[in-house]
Design a protein around this motif. Structure first.
Motif, PDB file in Angstrom:
ATOM      1  N   LYS A 144      30.663  37.111  33.256  1.00  0.00           N
ATOM      2  CA  LYS A 144      31.369  37.965  33.934  1.00  0.00           C
ATOM      3  C   LYS A 144      32.222  37.615  35.069  1.00  0.00           C
ATOM      4  CE  LYS A 144      30.369  42.607  35.616  1.00  0.00           C
ATOM      5  NZ  LYS A 144      29.508  43.847  35.995  1.00  0.00           N
ATOM      6  N   HIS A 145      33.440  37.606  35.079  1.00  0.00           N
ATOM      7  CA  HIS A 145      34.140  37.225  36.105  1.00  0.00           C
ATOM      8  C   HIS A 145      35.509  38.066  36.350  1.00  0.00           C
ATOM      9  CE1 HIS A 145      36.321  35.872  32.623  1.00  0.00           C
ATOM     10  NE2 HIS A 145      37.563  35.744  33.130  1.00  0.00           N
ATOM     11  N   VAL A 146      36.182  37.881  37.327  1.00  0.00           N
ATOM     12  CA  VAL A 146      37.469  38.593  37.782  1.00  0.00           C
ATOM     13  C   VAL A 146      38.209  37.316  37.549  1.00  0.00           C
ATOM     14  CG1 VAL A 146      38.933  39.428  39.462  1.00  0.00           C
ATOM     15  CG2 VAL A 146      36.598  40.125  39.140  1.00  0.00           C
ATOM     16  N   ASP A 147      39.429  37.339  36.891  1.00  0.00           N
ATOM     17  CA  ASP A 147      40.556  36.253  36.783  1.00  0.00           C
ATOM     18  C   ASP A 147      40.991  35.885  38.346  1.00  0.00           C
ATOM     19  OD1 ASP A 147      42.190  37.116  33.592  1.00  0.00           O
ATOM     20  OD2 ASP A 147      40.039  36.147  33.991  1.00  0.00           O
ATOM     21  N   ASN A 148      41.357  37.045  39.005  1.00  0.00           N
ATOM     22  CA  ASN A 148      42.176  36.515  40.182  1.00  0.00           C
ATOM     23  C   ASN A 148      41.421  37.454  41.351  1.00  0.00           C
ATOM     24  OD1 ASN A 148      43.887  36.063  42.499  1.00  0.00           O
ATOM     25  ND2 ASN A 148      45.452  37.417  41.839  1.00  0.00           N
ATOM     26  N   PRO A 206      36.528  43.231  36.124  1.00  0.00           N
ATOM     27  CA  PRO A 206      35.806  42.214  35.794  1.00  0.00           C
ATOM     28  C   PRO A 206      35.513  42.379  34.215  1.00  0.00           C
ATOM     29  CG  PRO A 206      34.936  43.611  37.589  1.00  0.00           C
ATOM     30  CD  PRO A 206      36.198  44.247  36.952  1.00  0.00           C
ATOM     31  N   HIS A 207      35.369  41.112  33.638  1.00  0.00           N
ATOM     32  CA  HIS A 207      35.063  41.083  32.222  1.00  0.00           C
ATOM     33  C   HIS A 207      34.125  39.649  31.880  1.00  0.00           C
ATOM     34  CE1 HIS A 207      38.793  38.894  33.313  1.00  0.00           C
ATOM     35  NE2 HIS A 207      38.571  38.181  32.190  1.00  0.00           N
ATOM     36  N   GLU A 208      33.647  39.783  30.470  1.00  0.00           N
ATOM     37  CA  GLU A 208      33.031  38.738  30.071  1.00  0.00           C
ATOM     38  C   GLU A 208      33.295  38.684  28.572  1.00  0.00           C
ATOM     39  OE1 GLU A 208      28.929  39.988  30.820  1.00  0.00           O
ATOM     40  OE2 GLU A 208      28.939  41.359  28.998  1.00  0.00           O
TER      41      GLU A 208
END
Ligand SMILES: Cn1c(O)c(C(=O)NCC(=O)O)c(=O)c2ccccc21
Ligand SMILES: [Mn+2]
Length: 250
Positions: A144-148, A206-208
């Motif tokens: 799980k992360h945020v691109d920017n 946020p996405h994974e």
């Protein structure tokens, strides 16, 4: 679900470009996410898939980052996502280049459209190269992360999926998004062939990528907001100058 749209991919005329832009403007203003199916049509999609597979078998993808397996005793580690970058001018990416040209026309149409809501805050005129990504299966995933997360200039993420007959139950590889402000509602997006996805690249999304058990291809392009990008480049330049100055002192 609510924002899955069909594109009348009868060739890519200006009115088609404008129709896609209106869909993207609406959905990014309302949901922060826009999914369009049958974006380029089967013929173009097939050719892009062939080009990507060609790149993969010729070993053009960098080795994915090392990820250790869950079982600590087995020291073997599987490689995660493999990526390679193309600017579209490479001889083996003619149709990938076509995708990038269409995306550029659609995004610039969004940018210039009157009453485009949140888009009016941005000047979307530059983008990254295209990142061609492959998850080799075997449970490879992306946390799980945020691109920017820290204003690097990237404003919109656009992902084009290439996976035919993808069955999430067997193959996993679901993109799960956690749109901020939509009170812990998740949005699950299957990485199916000829589907395109647009979403705000910042902390709104946020996405994974959940563990994939079959080879999973996607092409991502990030569109910059000119102002945020220039500020980021300035900050980066200052940091480098400061580091250089410090390294001179010792
Ligand atoms: C391989 N890959 C990614 O797949 C995603 C990502 O969010 N993918 C979403 C998706 O494929 O549905 C990324 O955001 C990403 C960022 C840097 C380097 C590699 C990256
Ligand atoms: Mn991402």
């Amino acid at each position: 679900n609510r924002f899955h749209r069909e594109s009348l991919a009868a060739g890519h005329s200006q009115q088609w470009i404008e129709q896609m832009s209106r869909n993207i403007i609406h959905d990014l203003n309302v949901y922060g996410i826009c999914v369009i199916d049958n974006f380029l049509g089967k013929e173009k999609g097939d050719t892009i898939l062939k080009e990507v597979k060609g790149m993969y078998v010729t070993g053009l993808f960098q080795k994915g980052q090392l990820v250790s397996t869950k079982a600590p005793m087995i020291s073997q580690s599987i490689r995660g996502d493999h990526v390679t970058w193309v600017d579209g001018s490479e001889p083996y990416c003619e149709t990938i280049n076509y995708l990038m040209e269409i995306l550029d026309r659609v995004i610039s149409c969004c940018n210039g459209m009157p009453n485009n809501g949140l888009f009016s805050k941005y000047k979307l005129c530059k983008r990254t190269q295209a990142m061609v990504a492959c998850y080799p299966g075997k449970g490879t995933h992306y946390v799980k992360h945020v691109d920017n997360p820290n204003q690097d200039g990237r404003c919109i993420t656009s992902i084009y999926y290439l996976n035919k007959g993808w069955n999430v139950k067997e193959n996993g590889g679901l993109l799960r998004m956690f749109p901020a402000g939509h009170a812990n509602q998740v949005v699950d997006i299957e990485p199916i062939f000829d589907r395109i996805l647009f979403f705000w690249s910042d902390r709104r999304n946020p996405h994974e990528v959940q563990p994939a058990h079959a080879i999973r291809f996607a092409i991502t392009v990030w569109y910059f907001d000119l102002e945020e990008r220039n500020q980021a480049l300035l900050r980066f330049q200052e940091k480098k100058t400061a580091q250089h100055a410090r390294s001179q002192i010792h």
